[in-house]
Design an enzyme around this catalytic site. Structure first.
Site, PDB file in Angstrom:
ATOM      1  N   CYS A  42       0.957  -1.139   0.026  1.00 32.41           N
ATOM      2  CA  CYS A  42      -0.006  -0.050   0.022  1.00 32.41           C
ATOM      3  C   CYS A  42       0.767   1.326   0.074  1.00 32.41           C
ATOM      4  O   CYS A  42       2.224   0.895   0.089  1.00 32.41           O
ATOM      5  CB  CYS A  42      -0.956  -0.030   1.158  1.00 32.41           C
ATOM      6  SG  CYS A  42      -0.063   0.716   2.770  1.00 32.41           S
ATOM      7  N   THR A  44       1.134   3.496   2.223  1.00 31.05           N
ATOM      8  CA  THR A  44       1.848   3.617   3.548  1.00 31.05           C
ATOM      9  C   THR A  44       3.427   2.770   3.619  1.00 31.05           C
ATOM     10  O   THR A  44       4.538   3.017   3.992  1.00 31.05           O
ATOM     11  CB  THR A  44       1.028   3.143   4.768  1.00 31.05           C
ATOM     12  OG1 THR A  44       0.032   4.009   4.764  1.00 31.05           O
ATOM     13  CG2 THR A  44       1.996   3.362   6.201  1.00 31.05           C
ATOM     14  N   HIS A  47       5.832   4.606   1.734  1.00 28.35           N
ATOM     15  CA  HIS A  47       6.321   5.715   2.560  1.00 28.35           C
ATOM     16  C   HIS A  47       7.488   5.127   3.401  1.00 28.35           C
ATOM     17  O   HIS A  47       8.427   5.508   3.509  1.00 28.35           O
ATOM     18  CB  HIS A  47       5.351   6.331   3.390  1.00 28.35           C
ATOM     19  CG  HIS A  47       4.594   7.388   2.526  1.00 28.35           C
ATOM     20  ND1 HIS A  47       4.885   8.399   1.861  1.00 28.35           N
ATOM     21  CD2 HIS A  47       3.074   7.320   2.473  1.00 28.35           C
ATOM     22  CE1 HIS A  47       3.949   9.135   1.354  1.00 28.35           C
ATOM     23  NE2 HIS A  47       2.769   8.467   1.775  1.00 28.35           N
ATOM     24  N   HIS A  65       0.123  -5.310   5.529  1.00 29.57           N
ATOM     25  CA  HIS A  65      -1.331  -5.371   6.472  1.00 29.57           C
ATOM     26  C   HIS A  65      -2.514  -5.631   5.505  1.00 29.57           C
ATOM     27  O   HIS A  65      -3.460  -6.224   6.043  1.00 29.57           O
ATOM     28  CB  HIS A  65      -1.601  -4.169   7.528  1.00 29.57           C
ATOM     29  CG  HIS A  65      -1.674  -2.925   6.478  1.00 29.57           C
ATOM     30  ND1 HIS A  65      -0.406  -2.033   6.333  1.00 29.57           N
ATOM     31  CD2 HIS A  65      -2.643  -2.282   6.145  1.00 29.57           C
ATOM     32  CE1 HIS A  65      -0.759  -1.152   5.670  1.00 29.57           C
ATOM     33  NE2 HIS A  65      -2.104  -1.201   5.168  1.00 29.57           N
ATOM     34  N   CYS A  95      -6.555   0.261  22.664  1.00 33.24           N
ATOM     35  CA  CYS A  95      -6.260   0.223  24.125  1.00 33.24           C
ATOM     36  C   CYS A  95      -7.387  -0.169  24.941  1.00 33.24           C
ATOM     37  O   CYS A  95      -7.245  -0.736  25.968  1.00 33.24           O
ATOM     38  CB  CYS A  95      -5.490   1.546  24.619  1.00 33.24           C
ATOM     39  SG  CYS A  95      -6.449   2.841  24.706  1.00 33.24           S
ATOM     40  N   CYS A  98      -8.697   4.618  26.423  1.00 42.44           N
ATOM     41  CA  CYS A  98      -8.651   5.952  26.254  1.00 42.44           C
ATOM     42  C   CYS A  98     -10.134   6.434  26.106  1.00 42.44           C
ATOM     43  O   CYS A  98     -10.878   5.654  25.767  1.00 42.44           O
ATOM     44  CB  CYS A  98      -8.005   6.471  25.065  1.00 42.44           C
ATOM     45  SG  CYS A  98      -8.391   5.870  23.315  1.00 42.44           S
ATOM     46  N   CYS A 101     -11.994   5.243  22.915  1.00 46.44           N
ATOM     47  CA  CYS A 101     -12.127   3.805  22.936  1.00 46.44           C
ATOM     48  C   CYS A 101     -13.460   3.765  23.791  1.00 46.44           C
ATOM     49  O   CYS A 101     -14.602   3.080  23.548  1.00 46.44           O
ATOM     50  CB  CYS A 101     -11.179   3.022  23.483  1.00 46.44           C
ATOM     51  SG  CYS A 101      -9.756   2.429  22.333  1.00 46.44           S
ATOM     52  N   CYS A 109      -8.662   5.135  18.272  1.00 46.57           N
ATOM     53  CA  CYS A 109      -7.982   4.934  19.623  1.00 46.57           C
ATOM     54  C   CYS A 109      -6.991   5.841  19.808  1.00 46.57           C
ATOM     55  O   CYS A 109      -6.131   6.222  18.767  1.00 46.57           O
ATOM     56  CB  CYS A 109      -7.461   3.468  19.863  1.00 46.57           C
ATOM     57  SG  CYS A 109      -6.487   3.242  21.311  1.00 46.57           S
TER      58      CYS A 109
END
Length: 346
Positions: A42, A44, A47, A65, A95, A98, A101, A109
């Protein structure tokens, strides 16, 4: 799961990968080990390849991914997933504590770990991940096609947040891989889609997929959209170009009370014509990654043929050739989605 030796591709910095032997990670409590079939490259990942994310990923990271695979083993306490099932991974580990979440927005998140960037990813033969990230695939879905589900889920999230209704006029600004997928998902949802793109190779792919296209360098985008819509403009606009001209266009083509979805990541803060938001009562919607329902929708869209996977997938390379695959993608003017064949296709 007995200890296995696997092949894994490690990012080493300076645009380089090393395919090495490693010990597979056995699944712990709440985890699942997946034998990876395919993994997409992808934006990313590119990058990372260019060294722009070294501070985040380091120089000993297995990235990737956008994947498909088959469950190899499950850890203690996992009773919803069984070995042998075809799966994809929604690569977000939240997580749970937070404010985001606790409000039900686990996908954004405030301490989000993105699997394949903040942890090792799918460019390895066996990938161990939290069980809550898995989605089970239909048995008949091809594994190479299934590797598109992650980016298609991005498009499904974008289209869902836009509130697109059948029959509405849609402009997608930017005809790269994500723009094309957004256009296909929007068409599948009943939108009348036009793609605005300046790259002739991408325009050719969009036209091959049956889309009406406009090259705004050659044809005035606003007047053309107005002519198509009875001077109304586009009901929904997706900004996927990541450019200032794209941002200029998104407000110029928008109809009264249009919804504009910001899909692209802008490296620099763009200038936005806020007057048009006042004058036409426009809405600007931010869209980041995806939620579980977007993954389920993406699976359904890919399985039904709503996304033409054979056109979108332009290159497939074995894991051993990952270095050459990244180099080829980096210089290719025509590639859309490049896949790495990590393991067995079945």
């Amino acid at each position: 799961m007995t200890t296995q030796t696997i092949s894994a591709a490690y990012y080493r910095g300076n645009k380089s990968f090393a395919v090495e032997q490693a010990a597979a990670t056995a699944p712990g409590p709440g985890e699942v080990a997946i034998r990876v079939a395919y993994c997409g490259i992808c934006g990313t990942d590119m990058h990372v390849y260019h060294g722009n994310m070294d501070a985040r990923v380091g120089l000993n990271r297995v990235i990737g991914h956008e994947m498909s695979g088959v469950v190899e083993a499950v850890g203690e306490g996992v009773d919803t997933i069984k070995p042998g099932q075809k799966v994809v991974v929604r690569p977000l580990d939240h997580c749970g504590e937070c404010p985001a979440c606790k409000r039900g927005h686990q996908h954004i998140c405030q301490n989000l770990k993105f699997l394949g960037l903040d942890t090792d990813g799918a460019m390895q033969e066996i990938w161990t991940v939290p069980a809550h990230t898995l989605h089970v695939l239909p048995n008949e879905l091809r594994m190479d096609h299934a590797a598109l589900i992650e980016p298609v889920a991005v498009a499904c999230h974008d289209v869902r947040l836009s509130g697109l209704q059948p029959g509405e006029d849609v402009v997608v600004i930017g005809g790269g891989p994500i723009g094309i997928l957004v256009a296909m998902v929007a068409r599948d949802a009943g939108g009348n889609v036009v793609i605005s793109e300046v790259n002739p190779n991408r325009l050719a792919i969009a036209e091959k997929l049956g889309f009406d296209t406009i090259n705004p360098i050659e044809i005035d985008l606003v007047s053309t959209i107005n002519a198509r819509t009875g001077d109304k403009g586009a009901d929904v606009v997706f900004e996927v170009s990541g450019t200032q001209p794209g941002v200029d266009a998104m407000t110029a083509v928008a109809a009264t009370r249009a919804r504009i979805v910001m899909v692209a990541i802008h490296a620099q803060k763009p200038q936005i014509d806020l007057f048009q938001f006042f004058w036409r009562e426009l809405q600007l919607i931010g869209a980041r990654v995806y939620e579980p329902e977007d993954y389920e929708k993406a699976i359904a869209v890919v399985a039904s043929g709503g996304v033409d996977a054979d056109v979108v997938i332009t290159d497939v390379s074995p894991l051993a050739d990952i270095q050459a695959a990244f180099e080829a993608l980096d210089r290719s003017p025509t590639a859309m989605k490049s896949l790495i064949e990590v393991g067995p296709r079945s």
